[in-house]
Enzyme design. Structure first.
Site, PDB file in Angstrom:
ATOM      1  N   TYR A  48       0.831  -1.208   0.000  1.00 58.81           N
ATOM      2  CA  TYR A  48       0.000   0.000   0.000  1.00 58.81           C
ATOM      3  C   TYR A  48       0.867   1.260   0.000  1.00 58.81           C
ATOM      4  O   TYR A  48       1.840   1.356   0.752  1.00 58.81           O
ATOM      5  CB  TYR A  48      -0.956   0.030   1.193  1.00 58.81           C
ATOM      6  N   PRO A 203     -16.398  -4.178  -0.067  1.00 62.17           N
ATOM      7  CA  PRO A 203     -17.708  -4.715   0.315  1.00 62.17           C
ATOM      8  C   PRO A 203     -18.899  -3.932  -0.246  1.00 62.17           C
ATOM      9  O   PRO A 203     -20.018  -4.442  -0.253  1.00 62.17           O
ATOM     10  CB  PRO A 203     -17.688  -4.649   1.845  1.00 62.17           C
ATOM     11  N   LEU A 204     -18.670  -2.723  -0.728  1.00 61.07           N
ATOM     12  CA  LEU A 204     -19.778  -1.973  -1.340  1.00 61.07           C
ATOM     13  C   LEU A 204     -19.875  -2.249  -2.837  1.00 61.07           C
ATOM     14  O   LEU A 204     -20.757  -1.728  -3.525  1.00 61.07           O
ATOM     15  CB  LEU A 204     -19.626  -0.465  -1.089  1.00 61.07           C
ATOM     16  N   GLY A 205     -18.960  -3.079  -3.338  1.00 54.85           N
ATOM     17  CA  GLY A 205     -18.993  -3.433  -4.751  1.00 54.85           C
ATOM     18  C   GLY A 205     -18.912  -2.204  -5.636  1.00 54.85           C
ATOM     19  O   GLY A 205     -18.208  -1.240  -5.328  1.00 54.85           O
ATOM     20  N   PHE A 208     -21.902   2.274  -5.611  1.00 56.79           N
ATOM     21  CA  PHE A 208     -21.819   3.733  -5.511  1.00 56.79           C
ATOM     22  C   PHE A 208     -20.762   4.320  -6.452  1.00 56.79           C
ATOM     23  O   PHE A 208     -20.451   5.493  -6.396  1.00 56.79           O
ATOM     24  CB  PHE A 208     -21.523   4.141  -4.063  1.00 56.79           C
ATOM     25  N   GLU A 210     -20.425   3.085 -10.045  1.00 54.43           N
ATOM     26  CA  GLU A 210     -20.747   2.969 -11.468  1.00 54.43           C
ATOM     27  C   GLU A 210     -22.251   3.087 -11.697  1.00 54.43           C
ATOM     28  O   GLU A 210     -23.049   2.616 -10.890  1.00 54.43           O
ATOM     29  CB  GLU A 210     -20.277   1.604 -12.006  1.00 54.43           C
TER      30      GLU A 210
END
Length: 289
Positions: A48, A203-205, A208, A210
């Site tokens: 990171y 986890p939100l895929g 929010f 696309e």
């Protein structure tokens, strides 16, 4: 199996130069905010920030006044990343025992801590061998440098292979309402069967991020459910993951204090069976078989 991690995990990937470029005081504030919200587990990887974020976090942690025993630190190793900070000609993976040990010890030094609660192999390599991995993991555990060992993005057969010689306690995978293959390809089944804790990155895929037909359908249901459950949409998407019987621990990437607080409160939402399936059906675009 050690399940002593907060149910929501704070991902640090965007804390440093790969994202928000938080200053030391801002990182300290972020750590305290997470802790106050009940998020005590912090997820790192050596790569990171082009191998810089662990050291930035470590510097802040050393000044934070936070008791090491009151938090859990996860890191990952194995990816040889192409960056000015490493002489790699090509991105590749290295799971020789010497490299795993060196990498873990380097992470400890950067994070300014004596031990990792969990060390993960970041991505499976076609050249990895369970004996070679076990040699490193056994030594690191014996020396108290890591408490638990796990993997990331591994399939059931890869977990089986590595698991013959090393006790795998967690597997960090991509899993969300828009990326739910792990539910159908045997990955989560395998983890339940073998008492391996799933952690979910992203986890939100894409919900929010696309504008797609799939996400439009999902948002329509989320609009209705947010009134029913008095919850924000991101909380509902996390609640959908949390309902899975494998005890998935979402790793959230946000650095927005309000969204961190919301995420922690998602653990209080119990989606009804039909609402859970309604979201799945809208995501996949057809009813279940």
């Amino acid at each position: 199996m050690n399940t002593n991690y907060s149910r929501i995990i704070a991902g640090t990937m965007t804390w440093g130069i790969w994202g928000k470029q938080l200053s030391t005081p801002q990182m300290i504030e972020m750590m305290h905010h997470c802790k106050d919200a009940g998020i005590t587990t912090f997820d790192h990887a050596d790569i990171y920030g082009d191998y810089t974020t662990e050291a930035d976090f470590g510097k802040a942690f050393a000044q934070s006044g936070i008791n090491r025993e009151s938090i859990e630190i996860i890191s990952k190793c194995g990816i040889q990343y192409q960056t000015e900070n490493r002489p790699n000609k090509i991105k590749h993976y290295d799971y020789s025992s010497d490299y795993i040990i060196w990498s873990a010890e380097t992470s400890l030094k950067h994070l300014q801590t004596e031990y990792l609660d969990l060390l993960l192999l970041h991505r499976p390599s076609p050249l990895m061998h369970p004996d070679e991995i076990a040699k490193a993991i056994d030594q690191l555990k014996t020396q108290g440098k890591i408490k638990n060992f796990g993997v990331s993005n591994f399939t059931p057969s890869q977990m089986t292979m590595v698991g013959t010689k090393s006790d795998i306690s967690a597997n960090q995978i991509q899993f969300s309402l828009t990326d739910f293959d792990a539910m159908h390809n045997g990955t989560l089944d395998f983890m339940i069967t073998n008492s391996i804790l799933p952690m979910a990155w992203q986890p939100l895929g894409s919900i929010f991020r696309e504008e797609t037909e799939q996400n439009t359908r999902i948002h329509k249901v989320l609009d209705e459910l947010s009134e029913k459950y008095h919850a924000t949409k991101d909380q509902l998407v996390l609640a959908w993951i949390l309902k899975h019987p494998s005890n998935v621990h979402p790793v959230i990437g946000t650095t927005t204090p309000e969204r961190i607080t919301n995420a922690a409160k998602a653990t209080e939402i119990d989606l009804s069976l039909e609402d859970w399936f309604t979201l799945l059906v809208e995501s996949q675009g057809h009813k279940v078989p």
